[in-house]
Design a protein around this motif. Structure first.
Motif, PDB file in Angstrom:
ATOM      1  N   SER A   1       0.959  -1.302  -0.227  1.00 57.79           N
ATOM      2  CA  SER A   1      -0.109  -0.018   0.091  1.00 57.79           C
ATOM      3  C   SER A   1       0.888   1.403  -0.028  1.00 57.79           C
ATOM      4  O   SER A   1       0.236   2.360  -0.071  1.00 57.79           O
ATOM      5  CB  SER A   1      -1.019  -0.025   1.130  1.00 57.79           C
ATOM      6  OG  SER A   1      -0.280   0.128   2.400  1.00 57.79           O
ATOM      7  N   LYS A   2       2.077   1.188   0.117  1.00 58.23           N
ATOM      8  CA  LYS A   2       3.001   2.369   0.196  1.00 58.23           C
ATOM      9  C   LYS A   2       3.731   2.783  -1.244  1.00 58.23           C
ATOM     10  O   LYS A   2       4.806   2.518  -1.829  1.00 58.23           O
ATOM     11  CB  LYS A   2       4.113   1.821   1.223  1.00 58.23           C
ATOM     12  CG  LYS A   2       3.814   1.534   2.387  1.00 58.23           C
ATOM     13  CD  LYS A   2       3.104   2.713   3.153  1.00 58.23           C
ATOM     14  CE  LYS A   2       2.794   2.365   4.604  1.00 58.23           C
ATOM     15  NZ  LYS A   2       2.153   3.028   5.270  1.00 58.23           N
ATOM     16  N   THR A   3       2.749   3.370  -1.924  1.00 58.71           N
ATOM     17  CA  THR A   3       3.117   3.297  -3.626  1.00 58.71           C
ATOM     18  C   THR A   3       3.015   4.775  -3.806  1.00 58.71           C
ATOM     19  O   THR A   3       3.275   4.970  -5.103  1.00 58.71           O
ATOM     20  CB  THR A   3       2.313   2.465  -4.444  1.00 58.71           C
ATOM     21  OG1 THR A   3       1.170   2.915  -4.188  1.00 58.71           O
ATOM     22  CG2 THR A   3       2.758   0.972  -4.163  1.00 58.71           C
TER      23      THR A   3
ATOM     24  N   ASP B   1       3.777  10.379   4.749  1.00 55.03           N
ATOM     25  CA  ASP B   1       3.417   9.120   3.777  1.00 55.03           C
ATOM     26  C   ASP B   1       5.176   8.486   3.358  1.00 55.03           C
ATOM     27  O   ASP B   1       5.951   9.092   3.377  1.00 55.03           O
ATOM     28  CB  ASP B   1       2.850   9.407   2.604  1.00 55.03           C
ATOM     29  CG  ASP B   1       1.585   9.594   2.875  1.00 55.03           C
ATOM     30  OD1 ASP B   1       1.077   9.534   3.977  1.00 55.03           O
ATOM     31  OD2 ASP B   1       0.819  10.243   1.820  1.00 55.03           O
ATOM     32  N   LYS B   2       5.095   7.265   2.970  1.00 50.41           N
ATOM     33  CA  LYS B   2       6.168   6.550   2.677  1.00 50.41           C
ATOM     34  C   LYS B   2       6.166   5.659   1.155  1.00 50.41           C
ATOM     35  O   LYS B   2       4.961   5.212   1.067  1.00 50.41           O
ATOM     36  CB  LYS B   2       6.752   5.430   3.877  1.00 50.41           C
ATOM     37  CG  LYS B   2       6.851   6.127   5.130  1.00 50.41           C
ATOM     38  CD  LYS B   2       6.985   4.736   5.989  1.00 50.41           C
ATOM     39  CE  LYS B   2       7.309   5.271   7.449  1.00 50.41           C
ATOM     40  NZ  LYS B   2       7.328   4.344   8.422  1.00 50.41           N
TER      41      LYS B   2
ATOM     42  N   ILE C   1      13.299   3.094   0.026  1.00 52.86           N
ATOM     43  CA  ILE C   1      12.029   3.950   0.496  1.00 52.86           C
ATOM     44  C   ILE C   1      12.594   5.351   0.269  1.00 52.86           C
ATOM     45  O   ILE C   1      13.479   5.788   0.421  1.00 52.86           O
ATOM     46  CB  ILE C   1      12.190   3.437   2.186  1.00 52.86           C
ATOM     47  CG1 ILE C   1      11.051   4.197   2.828  1.00 52.86           C
ATOM     48  CG2 ILE C   1      13.211   3.677   2.878  1.00 52.86           C
ATOM     49  CD1 ILE C   1      10.707   3.489   4.214  1.00 52.86           C
ATOM     50  N   LEU C   2      11.226   6.095   0.522  1.00 52.09           N
ATOM     51  CA  LEU C   2      11.110   7.387   0.485  1.00 52.09           C
ATOM     52  C   LEU C   2      10.265   7.994   1.106  1.00 52.09           C
ATOM     53  O   LEU C   2       9.013   7.518   1.209  1.00 52.09           O
ATOM     54  CB  LEU C   2      10.966   8.226  -0.948  1.00 52.09           C
ATOM     55  CG  LEU C   2      11.171   9.706  -1.170  1.00 52.09           C
ATOM     56  CD1 LEU C   2      12.625  10.072  -0.846  1.00 52.09           C
ATOM     57  CD2 LEU C   2      10.890   9.938  -2.518  1.00 52.09           C
ATOM     58  N   VAL C   3      10.677   8.591   2.459  1.00 54.25           N
ATOM     59  CA  VAL C   3       9.661   9.290   3.294  1.00 54.25           C
ATOM     60  C   VAL C   3       9.416  10.720   3.204  1.00 54.25           C
ATOM     61  O   VAL C   3      10.761  11.458   3.158  1.00 54.25           O
ATOM     62  CB  VAL C   3       9.882   8.909   4.840  1.00 54.25           C
ATOM     63  CG1 VAL C   3       9.248   9.197   5.728  1.00 54.25           C
ATOM     64  CG2 VAL C   3      10.321   7.183   4.781  1.00 54.25           C
ATOM     65  N   TRP C   4       8.348  11.028   3.235  1.00 52.93           N
ATOM     66  CA  TRP C   4       8.150  12.691   3.219  1.00 52.93           C
ATOM     67  C   TRP C   4       8.000  13.037   4.454  1.00 52.93           C
ATOM     68  O   TRP C   4       7.155  13.006   5.292  1.00 52.93           O
ATOM     69  CB  TRP C   4       6.721  12.997   2.446  1.00 52.93           C
ATOM     70  CG  TRP C   4       6.339  14.374   2.303  1.00 52.93           C
ATOM     71  CD1 TRP C   4       7.163  15.410   2.580  1.00 52.93           C
ATOM     72  CD2 TRP C   4       5.201  14.918   1.500  1.00 52.93           C
ATOM     73  NE1 TRP C   4       6.442  16.598   2.269  1.00 52.93           N
ATOM     74  CE2 TRP C   4       5.247  16.224   1.530  1.00 52.93           C
ATOM     75  CE3 TRP C   4       4.169  14.168   0.728  1.00 52.93           C
ATOM     76  CZ2 TRP C   4       4.346  16.965   0.901  1.00 52.93           C
ATOM     77  CZ3 TRP C   4       3.382  15.107   0.256  1.00 52.93           C
ATOM     78  CH2 TRP C   4       3.220  16.490   0.205  1.00 52.93           C
TER      79      TRP C   4
ATOM     80  N   GLU D   1      13.297  11.427   3.350  1.00 52.70           N
ATOM     81  CA  GLU D   1      14.540  10.579   3.841  1.00 52.70           C
ATOM     82  C   GLU D   1      14.474   9.432   2.942  1.00 52.70           C
ATOM     83  O   GLU D   1      13.234   8.940   2.466  1.00 52.70           O
ATOM     84  CB  GLU D   1      14.400  10.345   5.066  1.00 52.70           C
ATOM     85  CG  GLU D   1      15.411   9.316   5.728  1.00 52.70           C
ATOM     86  CD  GLU D   1      15.315   8.893   6.957  1.00 52.70           C
ATOM     87  OE1 GLU D   1      16.413   7.936   7.305  1.00 52.70           O
ATOM     88  OE2 GLU D   1      14.743   9.360   7.741  1.00 52.70           O
ATOM     89  N   ALA D   2      15.391   9.189   2.208  1.00 52.83           N
ATOM     90  CA  ALA D   2      15.619   7.970   1.370  1.00 52.83           C
ATOM     91  C   ALA D   2      16.436   6.883   1.971  1.00 52.83           C
ATOM     92  O   ALA D   2      17.527   7.346   2.793  1.00 52.83           O
ATOM     93  CB  ALA D   2      16.297   8.457  -0.107  1.00 52.83           C
ATOM     94  N   GLY D   3      16.025   5.596   1.833  1.00 54.38           N
ATOM     95  CA  GLY D   3      16.897   4.453   2.304  1.00 54.38           C
ATOM     96  C   GLY D   3      16.644   3.416   1.386  1.00 54.38           C
ATOM     97  O   GLY D   3      16.171   3.164   0.343  1.00 54.38           O
TER      98      GLY D   3
END
Length: 187
Positions: free
Chosen positions: A58-60, A67-68, A86-89, A98-100
């Motif tokens: 669901s994290k698209t 949101d992620k 991952i990219l987190v707003w 933040e990217a990981g």
């Protein structure tokens, strides 16, 4: 808000939403002690990973602060899951994220992490309009630190013993990239 177009394709990889077919590979990935060493999470049961796959599916999209995007990294040649990104707003006001990344140990050292994260950085800067994207890692995780440096991220902080994780104090490295640095010509 703009949404990524899937799959994000690179020379060797497809970056795409997770699918049910990824469960076996995801369970195998999170069973590797080397993968878990620098993560906040410890070993999880197959049931917990199955539940987390549902959450990942669901994290698209990034529709609001907090949101992620959590996306599968698939090797084109083999079709196997080699990791996730991952990219987190983080903040709408400060236009930050933040990217990981997590890459399977057998695929590390081959440039997969940087190749997988570049399209996500491009989406963040060019489509979402982020001003700043950070990356963080355990201070002992020299491989992740190298990846972030190769992406053009500058090391901004080395926080000594700032978190107590898995029974020990750990250092944290913080890297960052600004939108103007992303668009600047690269050597």
């Amino acid at each position: 808000m703009p949404a990524p177009t899937y799959p994000m394709e690179t020379q060797r990889l497809l970056v795409r939403p997770f699918a049910d077919r990824d469960l076996k590979d995801l369970i195998a990935l999170y069973a590797i002690p080397e993968v878990l060493r620098y993560l906040y999470v410890g070993p999880r049961s197959d049931e917990e990973i199955t539940k987390s796959l549902g959450e990942r599916r669901s994290k698209t999209a990034l529709d609001a602060e907090g949101d992620k995007l959590i996306l599968a990294v698939e090797e084109k040649a083999t079709g196997r899951l080699v990791g996730e990104i991952i990219l987190v707003w983080l903040s709408a006001v400060h236009r930050s994220a933040e990217a990981g990344f997590i890459i399977h140990p057998t695929c590390q050292g081959q440039g997969f992490a940087g190749e997988a994260i570049r399209p996500l950085l491009a989406f963040g800067f060019e489509e979402m309009g982020f001003h700043r994207i950070i990356g963080r890692c355990d201070g002992r995780n020299t491989a992740s630190a190298r990846v972030m440096a190769k992406l053009g991220m500058r090391r901004e902080a080395h926080l000594l013993e700032n978190e107590f994780i898995k029974g020990e104090w750990t250092d944290e490295l913080v890297f960052a990239l600004l939108d103007r640095e992303w668009t600047a010509p690269r050597p």
